[in-house]
Design an enzyme around this catalytic site. Structure first.
Site, PDB file in Angstrom:
ATOM      1  N   SER A 133      -4.861 116.218   5.592  1.00  0.00           N
ATOM      2  CA  SER A 133      -6.082 116.403   6.358  1.00  0.00           C
ATOM      3  C   SER A 133      -7.251 116.040   5.454  1.00  0.00           C
ATOM      4  O   SER A 133      -7.240 114.986   4.808  1.00  0.00           O
ATOM      5  CB  SER A 133      -6.168 117.839   6.873  1.00  0.00           C
ATOM      6  OG  SER A 133      -7.357 118.066   7.581  1.00  0.00           O
ATOM      7  N   TYR A 147     -14.126 110.253  12.235  1.00  0.00           N
ATOM      8  CA  TYR A 147     -13.114 110.633  11.241  1.00  0.00           C
ATOM      9  C   TYR A 147     -12.914 112.148  11.238  1.00  0.00           C
ATOM     10  O   TYR A 147     -11.788 112.645  11.253  1.00  0.00           O
ATOM     11  CB  TYR A 147     -13.549 110.157   9.863  1.00  0.00           C
ATOM     12  CG  TYR A 147     -12.644 110.580   8.728  1.00  0.00           C
ATOM     13  CD1 TYR A 147     -11.426 109.937   8.518  1.00  0.00           C
ATOM     14  CD2 TYR A 147     -13.005 111.606   7.863  1.00  0.00           C
ATOM     15  CE1 TYR A 147     -10.593 110.309   7.472  1.00  0.00           C
ATOM     16  CE2 TYR A 147     -12.182 111.979   6.825  1.00  0.00           C
ATOM     17  CZ  TYR A 147     -10.981 111.334   6.628  1.00  0.00           C
ATOM     18  OH  TYR A 147     -10.161 111.718   5.593  1.00  0.00           O
ATOM     19  N   LYS A 151      -9.534 114.600  12.012  1.00  0.00           N
ATOM     20  CA  LYS A 151      -8.983 115.578  11.065  1.00  0.00           C
ATOM     21  C   LYS A 151      -8.985 116.989  11.664  1.00  0.00           C
ATOM     22  O   LYS A 151      -8.064 117.775  11.410  1.00  0.00           O
ATOM     23  CB  LYS A 151      -9.764 115.541   9.749  1.00  0.00           C
ATOM     24  CG  LYS A 151      -9.576 114.253   8.969  1.00  0.00           C
ATOM     25  CD  LYS A 151      -8.101 113.972   8.687  1.00  0.00           C
ATOM     26  CE  LYS A 151      -7.892 112.718   7.863  1.00  0.00           C
ATOM     27  NZ  LYS A 151      -6.452 112.454   7.598  1.00  0.00           N
TER      28      LYS A 151
END
Length: 272
Positions: A133, A147, A151
């Site tokens: 992660s 992004y 995650k």
């Protein structure tokens, strides 16, 4: 996790950066390591690592790769889901099509490989799936919204799945690096519909990211944490990796929401 033969680790995105360092560290820890990348034919694999071509956006290629590893080595004990891409730009600057492509790699890619290895791990009664992660998996990061959202999705998926499969001897674990000295910025996807009003903020982000990465921890720091997740007798669900991630995580746990919001804006050089 003990077997009569060396344990087998499958590491996606293993041709550079964190993935390559992880493959090397796992091999040094005694694992037989299969590292994947989109095009590995011209690459020299590190000692103890065998490269295998894999595009994690393809259901068929993922299933085929997992089958190849099991047919060749007999089992997979550890899966490290590291393949992914970064993004640069404001959320509004990304088209929905581009957003879907990013999720296809960073989220659905993890789901594909996980679904491919889970039946095998359940039958053998053991296995660890380690999902790489990020610090951005639990804190916001302006101009990285796409992004960051991938995650956050990986975090929710991993934590929930871990409860579903733990009774079958399988653990799903998270490793959360902070800024790491890798070519992350150069490999990040730029927004396909840039807007002038975000140009200054985007430039600020790009400069800050380059500064943080150049002074970031070595990928070997993350690899060490991943090896610990793969081998510890009683593994923790999540582990931060690197100095910045450790500090921000500590502040995140204890600071009131309003104070933490100020920390995020200051860290990202944004007006208070």
């Amino acid at each position: 996790m003990m077997t009569t033969t060396p344990q087998v680790a499958l590491v996606t995105g293993a041709t550079s950066g964190i993935g390559k360092a992880t493959a090397i560290a796992l091999a040094a820890a005694g694992f037989q390591v299969i590292g994947t990348g989109r095009n590995t034919a011209q690459l020299t694999a590190p000692a103890g690592v065998t490269y295998l071509d894999l595009d994690v956006t393809s259901d068929e290629l993922v299933a085929s790769a997992v089958k190849q590893v099991i047919d060749r080595l007999g089992h997979i004990d550890v899966l490290v889901n590291n393949a992914g891409v970064g993004t640069t730009g404001a959320a509004e600057e990304f088209s929905i099509t581009q957003t879907q492509d990013i999720f296809d790699i960073n989220v659905y890619g993890i789901m594909r490989t996980t679904k491919a290895v889970l039946p095998h791990m359940r039958v053998q009664g053991r296995g660890r799936i380690i999902n790489v992660s990020s610090l951005s998996g639990f804190v916001p990061s302006p101009f990285m919204a796409l992004y960051v959202s991938t995650k956050h999705a990986v975090e929710g998926y991993s934590q929930s799945l871990d409860h579903e499969v733990r009774d079958y001897g399988v653990r799903v674990l998270l490793v959360e690096p902070g800024p790491i000295n890798t070519p992350f910025a150069g490999h990040s996807v730029e927004a396909d519909t840039p807007m002038p009003l975000y140009a200054a903020g985007r430039r600020n982000y790009d400069e800050l990211l380059e500064k943080n990465l150049s002074s970031g921890d070595d990928p070997a720091v993350v690899a060490k944490v991943i090896v610990a997740a793969a081998t510890d007798r009683n593994p923790k669900l999540r582990r931060t990796a690197g100095t910045t991630a450790r500090i921000i995580n500590a502040v995140h746990r204890v600071a009131p929401a309003r104070i933490f919001d100020r920390v995020i804006r200051r860290f990202n050089r944004m007006p208070s």
